[in-house]
Design a protein around this motif. Structure first.
Motif, short mmCIF file in Angstrom:
data_model
loop_
_atom_site.label_atom_id
_atom_site.label_comp_id
_atom_site.label_asym_id
_atom_site.label_seq_id
_atom_site.Cartn_x
_atom_site.Cartn_y
_atom_site.Cartn_z
N TYR A 102 0.70 -1.11 -0.34
CA TYR A 102 -0.61 0.21 0.53
C TYR A 102 1.15 1.37 0.02
CZ TYR A 102 -4.51 2.68 1.15
OH TYR A 102 -5.44 2.84 1.14
N PRO A 103 1.33 1.29 -1.29
CA PRO A 103 2.33 2.99 -0.76
C PRO A 103 1.44 4.09 -1.30
CG PRO A 103 2.02 1.79 -4.02
CD PRO A 103 0.89 1.00 -2.53
N GLN A 104 0.84 4.21 -0.59
CA GLN A 104 0.28 5.75 -0.23
C GLN A 104 0.76 6.84 0.59
OE1 GLN A 104 -4.16 5.83 -0.18
NE2 GLN A 104 -3.61 7.08 2.54
N TRP A 105 1.04 7.93 -0.23
CA TRP A 105 2.26 8.88 0.42
C TRP A 105 0.81 10.09 0.33
CZ3 TRP A 105 2.27 12.91 -3.18
CH2 TRP A 105 1.90 12.61 -4.97
N GLN A 106 -0.38 9.57 -0.49
CA GLN A 106 -0.32 11.44 -0.48
C GLN A 106 -0.90 12.24 1.15
OE1 GLN A 106 -1.49 8.96 -2.38
NE2 GLN A 106 -1.50 9.88 -4.43
N GLY A 107 -0.92 10.89 1.94
CA GLY A 107 -1.84 11.48 3.47
C GLY A 107 -0.80 12.21 4.03
N ALA A 108 0.67 12.00 3.72
CA ALA A 108 2.10 12.69 4.20
C ALA A 108 2.31 14.34 3.88
CB ALA A 108 3.01 12.30 4.18
N ASP A 109 2.93 15.45 4.80
CA ASP A 109 3.03 16.31 4.58
C ASP A 109 4.68 16.69 4.60
OD1 ASP A 109 3.16 19.28 2.61
OD2 ASP A 109 2.47 20.01 4.19
N ILE A 110 5.47 16.08 4.47
CA ILE A 110 6.76 15.57 4.80
C ILE A 110 8.30 16.05 3.93
CG2 ILE A 110 6.01 13.97 6.45
CD1 ILE A 110 8.23 12.69 2.49
N ALA A 111 7.73 16.34 2.78
CA ALA A 111 8.80 17.07 2.11
C ALA A 111 10.04 18.36 2.27
CB ALA A 111 8.73 17.81 0.90
N LYS A 112 9.29 18.74 4.05
CA LYS A 112 10.24 19.85 4.49
C LYS A 112 11.40 18.44 5.04
CE LYS A 112 6.77 20.92 7.46
NZ LYS A 112 5.33 20.57 6.80
N TRP A 113 11.29 18.28 5.61
CA TRP A 113 12.00 17.39 6.83
C TRP A 113 12.46 16.19 6.20
CZ3 TRP A 113 6.32 17.02 8.69
CH2 TRP A 113 6.34 18.17 9.70
N ILE A 114 12.35 15.98 4.05
CA ILE A 114 14.16 15.52 4.04
C ILE A 114 15.03 16.06 3.04
CG2 ILE A 114 14.18 13.62 2.56
CD1 ILE A 114 11.98 12.93 4.95
N PRO A 121 -3.60 0.36 -5.56
CA PRO A 121 -3.53 1.30 -7.18
C PRO A 121 -3.29 2.39 -6.63
CG PRO A 121 -4.97 0.29 -7.21
CD PRO A 121 -4.80 -0.34 -5.97
N VAL A 122 -2.20 3.20 -6.57
CA VAL A 122 -2.06 4.54 -6.13
C VAL A 122 -1.64 4.94 -6.69
CG1 VAL A 122 -0.09 5.98 -4.24
CG2 VAL A 122 -1.19 3.80 -3.05
N ALA A 123 -1.91 6.92 -6.90
CA ALA A 123 -1.81 7.63 -7.55
C ALA A 123 -0.17 8.22 -7.51
CB ALA A 123 -2.31 8.83 -8.35
N THR A 124 0.13 8.58 -8.33
CA THR A 124 1.74 8.72 -8.76
C THR A 124 2.14 10.38 -8.91
OG1 THR A 124 2.86 8.27 -10.26
CG2 THR A 124 2.90 5.97 -8.58
N ALA A 125 1.12 10.37 -9.69
CA ALA A 125 1.17 12.13 -10.33
C ALA A 125 1.09 12.58 -9.83
CB ALA A 125 -0.09 12.16 -11.33
N LEU A 126 2.34 13.76 -9.32
CA LEU A 126 2.04 14.77 -7.86
C LEU A 126 1.28 16.10 -9.01
CD1 LEU A 126 3.35 15.05 -5.42
CD2 LEU A 126 4.90 17.00 -6.02
#
Length: 304
Positions: free
Chosen positions: A24-36, A71-76
């Motif tokens: 379940y490669p879901q990433w949309q539930g997070a807002d973490i780019a600023k920490w990486i 199925p998880v969308a990858t388009a940003l």
């Protein structure tokens, strides 16, 4: 007749022990780019969970479990907050997709490899419904994940436990088959509430917690809670940010004084000796080094 009866018995046994592995490669539930900060491209950082889920599946033992990928969308596309939840409509769609898979497969047990923390919501509520609420939930995490739409941080992975309780965005909650009572939830490894209002909310909900120090030497406090929880089965969520960053940085969170790898492994195995584990999630992998290697490879001749 004897052979037919044996075959029927074997089929029944298989049906009773039907375990699937849900990627379940879901990433949309997070807002973490600023920490990486190691990853310069915020889009690649945001989608790091997608690669993380695939790596978890690659690294996990191949034990013959049927493996299915949600199925998880990858388009940003433009990321927007709707009714207090970032990427809400995409999350609703992907929650439906996960639950559709579970309805078709009808598993008895689910191993979920994520993705950010909200990947536990669909499989855990499915299992609670399947076993008629005879399921307790142990959430091994540095954070309690009980925020709500309208809180200052609008990402759904921080709302995963409240969603499991049937609280939060109406469109997401409306898809879920059932909810957990707070009395059947235990936090383990909790050490960062981030805001006082979250600590107050946990008290209002009446959810008990254990810190890393409470389980450092043994799992006695967990065993005691399990004996009193009123359920014969348990689902376990393992957020990798519960781990001590002094030993390993495997997730986004790097809150100090966490649990050691050996302690988490011991705790989960001790839970399995007390109750039947029907759901296990490993979530929040953020493979910083792998993302950077991927970016490098995409720039090389003959590989572009």
């Amino acid at each position: 007749m004897a052979v037919a009866a044996l075959a029927l018995g074997m089929n029944t046994l298989y049906a009773q022990n039907n375990t699937i592995r849900l990627i379940y490669p879901q990433w949309q539930g997070a807002d973490i780019a600023k920490w990486i900060t190691e990853v310069k491209d915020p889009e690649q950082a945001s989608r790091g969970y997608y690669l993380g889920a695939q790596l978890l599946n690659f690294l996990a033992p191949d034990n013959g479990q049927k493996t299915i990928t949600v199925p998880v969308a990858t388009a940003l596309a433009e990321r927007k907050v709707t009714d207090g939840v970032l990427d809400r409509d995409i999350l609703v769609s992907q929650t439906k997709a996960a639950l559709d898979i579970l309805k078709i497969e009808n598993p008895d047990k689910i191993v979920t490899l994520g993705g950010e923390c909200s990947v536990s919501v669909a499989p855990f509520t499915y299992l609670a419904d399947k076993y008629k609420d005879d399921v307790a939930m142990i959430w091994i995490d540095a954070h309690p994940d009980i925020t709500l739409p309208g809180d200052v941080y609008p990402a759904y992975h921080a709302m995963a436990v409240t969603a499991c309780m049937g609280l939060g965005d109406k469109k997401i909650i409306g898809e879920l088959p059932t909810k957990f009572d707070p009395s059947k939830i235990l936090f383990v490894g909790l050490r960062d509430w981030e805001r006082d209002e979250i600590k107050t909310r946990q008290k209002q909900y009446g959810i008990k917690h254990l810190t890393p120090e409470d389980v450092r030497e043994n799992s006695d406090a967990i065993r005691s809670w399990l004996k009193s929880c009123g359920a014969s089965k348990v689902v376990v969520h393992f957020d990798m940010d519960v781990l001590d960053p002094a030993e390993i940085i495997a997730a986004v969170g790097v809150v100090p004084s966490g649990m050691k790898i050996s302690e988490v492994v011991r705790v989960i195995n001790d839970i399995a000796t007390e109750k039947e584990i029907v759901g296990l999630t490993v979530a929040e992998p953020m493979p910083r080094t792998a993302i950077r290697i991927k970016e490098m490879l995409h720039q090389l001749p003959l590989l572009k």
